[in-house]
Scaffold this motif. Structure first.
Motif, short mmCIF file in Angstrom:
data_model
loop_
_atom_site.label_atom_id
_atom_site.label_comp_id
_atom_site.label_asym_id
_atom_site.label_seq_id
_atom_site.Cartn_x
_atom_site.Cartn_y
_atom_site.Cartn_z
N ASP A 32 -158.46 -126.28 114.58
CA ASP A 32 -157.55 -126.40 115.72
C ASP A 32 -157.18 -127.86 115.96
O ASP A 32 -157.97 -128.76 115.64
N SER A 33 -156.02 -128.06 116.57
CA SER A 33 -155.56 -129.40 116.90
C SER A 33 -154.93 -129.42 118.29
O SER A 33 -154.26 -128.46 118.68
N PRO A 34 -155.10 -130.53 119.01
CA PRO A 34 -154.40 -130.67 120.29
C PRO A 34 -152.93 -131.02 120.10
O PRO A 34 -152.15 -131.00 121.05
N HIS A 35 -152.53 -131.34 118.87
CA HIS A 35 -151.14 -131.72 118.57
C HIS A 35 -150.35 -130.50 118.11
O HIS A 35 -150.85 -129.69 117.34
N PHE A 36 -149.12 -130.40 118.55
CA PHE A 36 -148.24 -129.34 118.06
C PHE A 36 -147.86 -129.66 116.61
O PHE A 36 -147.70 -130.82 116.24
N ALA A 37 -147.75 -128.61 115.79
CA ALA A 37 -147.31 -128.73 114.39
C ALA A 37 -148.17 -129.73 113.61
O ALA A 37 -147.66 -130.45 112.75
N ARG A 38 -149.45 -129.76 113.86
CA ARG A 38 -150.36 -130.70 113.18
C ARG A 38 -150.50 -130.38 111.68
O ARG A 38 -150.66 -131.27 110.87
N PHE A 39 -150.44 -129.11 111.32
CA PHE A 39 -150.73 -128.70 109.95
C PHE A 39 -149.46 -128.37 109.19
O PHE A 39 -148.69 -127.51 109.59
N THR A 40 -149.26 -129.07 108.08
CA THR A 40 -148.07 -128.88 107.24
C THR A 40 -148.40 -127.95 106.08
O THR A 40 -149.56 -127.58 105.86
N ALA A 41 -147.38 -127.64 105.30
CA ALA A 41 -147.59 -126.85 104.08
C ALA A 41 -148.49 -127.61 103.10
O ALA A 41 -149.30 -127.01 102.39
N VAL A 42 -148.37 -128.94 103.08
CA VAL A 42 -149.23 -129.76 102.22
C VAL A 42 -150.69 -129.65 102.69
O VAL A 42 -151.60 -129.51 101.87
N ASP A 43 -150.90 -129.69 104.00
CA ASP A 43 -152.25 -129.50 104.53
C ASP A 43 -152.80 -128.13 104.14
O ASP A 43 -153.96 -128.01 103.75
N ALA A 44 -151.97 -127.11 104.26
CA ALA A 44 -152.41 -125.75 103.93
C ALA A 44 -152.87 -125.68 102.47
O ALA A 44 -153.96 -125.17 102.17
N LYS A 45 -152.07 -126.21 101.57
CA LYS A 45 -152.43 -126.17 100.14
C LYS A 45 -153.71 -126.97 99.89
O LYS A 45 -154.61 -126.51 99.18
N GLY A 46 -153.82 -128.14 100.47
CA GLY A 46 -155.01 -128.96 100.29
C GLY A 46 -156.25 -128.33 100.87
O GLY A 46 -157.33 -128.34 100.26
N LEU A 47 -156.13 -127.77 102.07
CA LEU A 47 -157.28 -127.12 102.71
C LEU A 47 -157.68 -125.84 101.99
O LEU A 47 -158.86 -125.48 101.98
N GLU A 48 -156.72 -125.16 101.37
CA GLU A 48 -157.07 -123.98 100.57
C GLU A 48 -157.92 -124.40 99.37
O GLU A 48 -158.85 -123.68 98.99
N ALA A 49 -157.65 -125.56 98.78
CA ALA A 49 -158.47 -126.05 97.67
C ALA A 49 -159.88 -126.40 98.15
O ALA A 49 -160.86 -126.11 97.47
N VAL A 50 -159.98 -126.98 99.33
CA VAL A 50 -161.29 -127.29 99.92
C VAL A 50 -162.03 -125.98 100.23
O VAL A 50 -163.22 -125.85 99.94
N ALA A 51 -161.30 -125.02 100.78
CA ALA A 51 -161.90 -123.72 101.11
C ALA A 51 -162.41 -123.03 99.84
O ALA A 51 -163.43 -122.35 99.88
N ALA A 52 -161.71 -123.21 98.73
CA ALA A 52 -162.15 -122.60 97.47
C ALA A 52 -163.52 -123.14 97.06
O ALA A 52 -164.34 -122.40 96.51
N GLU A 53 -163.77 -124.40 97.34
CA GLU A 53 -165.09 -124.97 97.03
C GLU A 53 -166.17 -124.34 97.93
O GLU A 53 -167.29 -124.09 97.48
N ILE A 54 -165.83 -124.09 99.18
CA ILE A 54 -166.76 -123.43 100.10
C ILE A 54 -167.03 -122.01 99.63
O ILE A 54 -168.17 -121.56 99.60
N GLU A 55 -165.96 -121.31 99.24
CA GLU A 55 -166.13 -119.94 98.72
C GLU A 55 -167.10 -119.91 97.54
O GLU A 55 -168.02 -119.09 97.50
N LYS A 56 -166.89 -120.79 96.58
CA LYS A 56 -167.73 -120.81 95.38
C LYS A 56 -169.19 -121.10 95.72
O LYS A 56 -170.09 -120.47 95.17
N ALA A 57 -169.40 -122.03 96.61
CA ALA A 57 -170.78 -122.46 96.92
C ALA A 57 -171.52 -121.50 97.83
O ALA A 57 -172.73 -121.36 97.72
N VAL A 58 -170.78 -120.81 98.72
CA VAL A 58 -171.44 -120.04 99.77
C VAL A 58 -171.28 -118.53 99.60
O VAL A 58 -172.24 -117.78 99.82
N PHE A 59 -170.10 -118.08 99.22
CA PHE A 59 -169.80 -116.65 99.28
C PHE A 59 -169.61 -115.95 97.94
O PHE A 59 -169.52 -114.73 97.90
N ALA A 60 -169.53 -116.67 96.84
CA ALA A 60 -169.23 -116.06 95.56
C ALA A 60 -170.47 -115.58 94.82
O ALA A 60 -170.52 -115.65 93.60
N CYS A 61 -171.44 -115.08 95.53
CA CYS A 61 -172.68 -114.61 94.90
C CYS A 61 -172.47 -113.26 94.25
O CYS A 61 -171.74 -112.45 94.68
#
Length: 151
Positions: free
Chosen positions: A122-151
């Motif tokens: 969440d952000s206190p700023h309107f429109a804080r997250f761009t499409a570039v942020d979404a793509k980058g955060l999805e790559a970060v989330a993929a690392e979390i998936e692999k380490a935590v949930f991909a058992c």
């Protein structure tokens, strides 16, 4: 923001942890330190037919979210990232913190590819997250998936 570097940092941080709570706690701490302009970052984990609050950084939050409700429940139900520029215009938005104005929620998938949790930022700023942020955060989330949930 260098999301490729953040993804590598996340992978190194979570490697060999072997514990869901410890991993998600450290993941939320890393994201909180790395991302500017946010006021909450954490996880909701699917348990007993709803999303239950997991490790996070920020003010106290809603404990339970029904599948399909709010931004988190929508991302979980659709198994797709949901980026909201103005949460006050999102139908059924669940306001855990009235200071939040924009949000991004990324589903985290288990070995079967089905969602098992969500990463909520969440952000206190309107429109804080761009499409570039979404793509980058999805790559970060993929690392979390692999380490935590991909058992």
């Amino acid at each position: 923001m260098d999301y490729a570097l953040l993804a590598r940092q996340m992978r190194a941080l979570l490697e060999g942890t072997g514990d869901e709570t410890a991993s998600l706690a450290n993941a939320s701490a890393l994201l909180n330190e790395a991302l500017g302009g946010i006021n909450w970052v954490g996880f909701y984990i699917a348990k007993n037919g709803e999303l239950l609050l997991g490790p996070f950084q920020g003010k106290p939050a809603c404990v339970r979210i029904p599948f399909g409700a709010g931004v988190c429940g929508t991302a979980f139900e659709t198994n797709e990232t949901v980026r909201v520029e103005d949460v006050h215009e999102f139908p059924g938005h669940i306001a855990c913190d009235s200071a939040s104005n924009s949000e991004i929620v990324i589903p985290l998938r288990g070995a079967s590819g089905e969602p098992v949790a969500v990463l909520d930022i969440d952000s206190p700023h309107f429109a804080r997250f761009t499409a570039v942020d979404a793509k980058g955060l999805e790559a970060v989330a993929a690392e979390i998936e692999k380490a935590v949930f991909a058992c």
